[in-house]
Design an enzyme around this catalytic site. Structure first.
Site, PDB file in Angstrom:
ATOM      1  N   GLY A  43       0.780  -1.233   0.000  1.00 53.62           N
ATOM      2  CA  GLY A  43       0.000   0.000   0.000  1.00 53.62           C
ATOM      3  C   GLY A  43       0.810   1.281   0.000  1.00 53.62           C
ATOM      4  O   GLY A  43       0.425   2.282  -0.588  1.00 53.62           O
ATOM      5  N   ASP A  98       0.339   3.669   3.994  1.00 56.77           N
ATOM      6  CA  ASP A  98      -0.700   4.371   3.232  1.00 56.77           C
ATOM      7  C   ASP A  98      -1.772   4.963   4.139  1.00 56.77           C
ATOM      8  O   ASP A  98      -2.147   6.116   4.015  1.00 56.77           O
ATOM      9  CB  ASP A  98      -1.325   3.437   2.175  1.00 56.77           C
ATOM     10  CG  ASP A  98      -1.760   2.081   2.727  1.00 56.77           C
ATOM     11  OD1 ASP A  98      -1.661   1.864   3.954  1.00 56.77           O
ATOM     12  OD2 ASP A  98      -2.193   1.229   1.931  1.00 56.77           O
ATOM     13  N   ASP A 101      -5.839   2.641   9.993  1.00 60.29           N
ATOM     14  CA  ASP A 101      -7.262   2.350  10.159  1.00 60.29           C
ATOM     15  C   ASP A 101      -7.491   1.876  11.592  1.00 60.29           C
ATOM     16  O   ASP A 101      -7.604   2.699  12.496  1.00 60.29           O
ATOM     17  CB  ASP A 101      -7.656   1.305   9.104  1.00 60.29           C
ATOM     18  CG  ASP A 101      -9.123   0.959   9.107  1.00 60.29           C
ATOM     19  OD1 ASP A 101      -9.934   1.770   9.580  1.00 60.29           O
ATOM     20  OD2 ASP A 101      -9.478  -0.138   8.628  1.00 60.29           O
ATOM     21  N   LYS A 129      -7.482   7.377   9.654  1.00 64.70           N
ATOM     22  CA  LYS A 129      -8.925   7.297   9.927  1.00 64.70           C
ATOM     23  C   LYS A 129      -9.094   7.159  11.440  1.00 64.70           C
ATOM     24  O   LYS A 129      -9.206   6.034  11.941  1.00 64.70           O
ATOM     25  CB  LYS A 129      -9.501   6.021   9.283  1.00 64.70           C
ATOM     26  CG  LYS A 129      -9.794   6.074   7.803  1.00 64.70           C
ATOM     27  CD  LYS A 129     -10.415   4.713   7.438  1.00 64.70           C
ATOM     28  CE  LYS A 129     -10.685   4.551   5.978  1.00 64.70           C
ATOM     29  NZ  LYS A 129     -11.061   3.146   5.645  1.00 64.70           N
ATOM     30  N   PHE A 150     -14.547   3.543   2.446  1.00 63.43           N
ATOM     31  CA  PHE A 150     -13.530   2.694   1.834  1.00 63.43           C
ATOM     32  C   PHE A 150     -12.866   3.422   0.672  1.00 63.43           C
ATOM     33  O   PHE A 150     -13.495   3.760  -0.314  1.00 63.43           O
ATOM     34  CB  PHE A 150     -14.086   1.336   1.397  1.00 63.43           C
ATOM     35  CG  PHE A 150     -12.975   0.371   1.164  1.00 63.43           C
ATOM     36  CD1 PHE A 150     -12.308  -0.223   2.230  1.00 63.43           C
ATOM     37  CD2 PHE A 150     -12.520   0.104  -0.127  1.00 63.43           C
ATOM     38  CE1 PHE A 150     -11.231  -1.076   2.022  1.00 63.43           C
ATOM     39  CE2 PHE A 150     -11.439  -0.750  -0.341  1.00 63.43           C
ATOM     40  CZ  PHE A 150     -10.809  -1.343   0.739  1.00 63.43           C
ATOM     41  N   ARG A 163      -4.730   0.486  -7.133  1.00 66.44           N
ATOM     42  CA  ARG A 163      -3.530   1.070  -6.526  1.00 66.44           C
ATOM     43  C   ARG A 163      -2.908   2.130  -7.420  1.00 66.44           C
ATOM     44  O   ARG A 163      -2.258   3.051  -6.964  1.00 66.44           O
ATOM     45  CB  ARG A 163      -2.462  -0.006  -6.292  1.00 66.44           C
ATOM     46  CG  ARG A 163      -2.795  -1.014  -5.224  1.00 66.44           C
ATOM     47  CD  ARG A 163      -1.527  -1.765  -4.843  1.00 66.44           C
ATOM     48  NE  ARG A 163      -1.781  -3.039  -4.191  1.00 66.44           N
ATOM     49  CZ  ARG A 163      -2.035  -3.175  -2.889  1.00 66.44           C
ATOM     50  NH1 ARG A 163      -2.092  -2.124  -2.110  1.00 66.44           N
ATOM     51  NH2 ARG A 163      -2.228  -4.368  -2.370  1.00 66.44           N
TER      52      ARG A 163
HETATM   53  P1  IMP Z   1      -4.949  -1.293  10.203  1.00 66.64           P
HETATM   54  O1  IMP Z   1      -4.039  -2.356  10.716  1.00 66.64           O
HETATM   55  O2  IMP Z   1      -6.396  -1.603  10.463  1.00 66.64           O
HETATM   56  O3  IMP Z   1      -4.592   0.099  10.655  1.00 66.64           O
HETATM   57  O4  IMP Z   1      -4.908  -1.406   8.648  1.00 66.64           O
HETATM   58  C1  IMP Z   1      -4.094  -0.749   7.857  1.00 66.64           C
HETATM   59  C2  IMP Z   1      -4.190  -1.361   6.478  1.00 66.64           C
HETATM   60  O5  IMP Z   1      -5.534  -1.606   6.109  1.00 66.64           O
HETATM   61  C3  IMP Z   1      -3.670  -0.384   5.467  1.00 66.64           C
HETATM   62  O6  IMP Z   1      -2.331  -0.603   5.225  1.00 66.64           O
HETATM   63  C4  IMP Z   1      -4.498  -0.712   4.252  1.00 66.64           C
HETATM   64  O7  IMP Z   1      -3.867  -1.713   3.515  1.00 66.64           O
HETATM   65  C5  IMP Z   1      -5.777  -1.257   4.781  1.00 66.64           C
HETATM   66  N1  IMP Z   1      -6.870  -0.265   4.723  1.00 66.64           N
HETATM   67  C6  IMP Z   1      -7.444   0.408   5.732  1.00 66.64           C
HETATM   68  N2  IMP Z   1      -8.403   1.234   5.305  1.00 66.64           N
HETATM   69  C7  IMP Z   1      -8.435   1.106   3.963  1.00 66.64           C
HETATM   70  C8  IMP Z   1      -9.219   1.722   2.928  1.00 66.64           C
HETATM   71  O8  IMP Z   1     -10.074   2.593   3.133  1.00 66.64           O
HETATM   72  N3  IMP Z   1      -8.933   1.315   1.654  1.00 66.64           N
HETATM   73  C9  IMP Z   1      -7.986   0.391   1.361  1.00 66.64           C
HETATM   74  N4  IMP Z   1      -7.235  -0.198   2.292  1.00 66.64           N
HETATM   75  C10 IMP Z   1      -7.461   0.149   3.588  1.00 66.64           C
HETATM   76 MG    MG Z   2      -1.464  -1.776   3.725  1.00 68.82          MG
END
Ligand code: IMP
Ligand code: MG
Length: 179
Positions: A43, A98, A101, A129, A150, A163
């Site tokens: 990402g 990237d 979340d 986010k 999303f 991407r």
């Molecule tokens: P986390 O571990 O939940 O913080 O996830 C982070 C990863 O989730 C990022 O590196 C993205 O690959 C994916 N991700 C989170 N939100 C989105 C989104 O809105 N679109 C695409 N990928 C996302």
């Molecule tokens: Mg990622």
């Protein structure tokens, strides 16, 4: 591909402008160190290459590959698919991602590098986010705060697609809604 996008959230121009500012901030902090920049693949590929071009001082680049996502839902399970090759002991590490979340991926990676004896571990993310965070993690350099939707483009994917969009957009629900 562009027809699957509901609206553009950040244009290439806006991203460029914000990356210039972030790179200046990071340069002020790190230009007298030799940090290891660790892009989290796949990402962060586009964001990190753009950021690295703007960071005009000595540094190393060493990627990791982590995965926690299947489709449009976080599984809560972080896997280290590919590790760095460098010894991070005593070094300053900048994780580049990237989007933050739930925060699980970066919390996992940050703690991993701290355990290995990194001198510091900071986080630089293109998007954050904050509403969807489930663990305690904050980013040190954040491009934009994003809504809980999303998003795709500029490295962000849905099942591996989008991407390569040069902007960040909201994916139409009809593309990923289960029927
Ligand atoms: P986390 O571990 O939940 O913080 O996830 C982070 C990863 O989730 C990022 O590196 C993205 O690959 C994916 N991700 C989170 N939100 C989105 C989104 O809105 N679109 C695409 N990928 C996302
Ligand atoms: Mg990622």
């Amino acid at each position: 591909m562009n027809n699957d996008i509901e609206r553009i959230l950040y244009s290439e121009e806006e991203l460029n402008k914000r990356m210039n500012e972030m790179a200046q901030e990071i340069t002020a902090e790190y230009e007298n160190d030799t940090p290891i920049v660790v892009p989290v693949m796949t990402g962060a590929m586009m964001f990190s290459s753009e950021m690295l071009k703007r960071m005009n001082f000595k540094l190393n680049v060493d990627i990791v590959k982590a995965s926690s996502y299947v489709g449009s839902k976080s599984t809560g399970n972080v896997k280290l698919v590919q590790d760095v090759k460098s010894d991070v002991k005593g070094r300053r590490v900048i994780l580049m991602e990237d989007i933050i979340d739930t925060g699980r991926t970066l919390k996992f990676l940050k703690e991993l590098f701290e355990k290995r004896g990194a001198k510091s571990v900071e986080i630089c993310a293109m998007l954050d986010k904050p509403e969807t965070r489930v663990v305690d993690l904050h980013g040190d350099y954040i491009g934009f705060e994003a809504p809980d939707e999303f998003l795709v483009g500029y490295g962000l994917d849905y099942n591996g697609f989008y991407r390569n969009l040069p902007y960040i957009g909201v994916l139409k629900r009809s593309v990923y809604a289960v029927s």
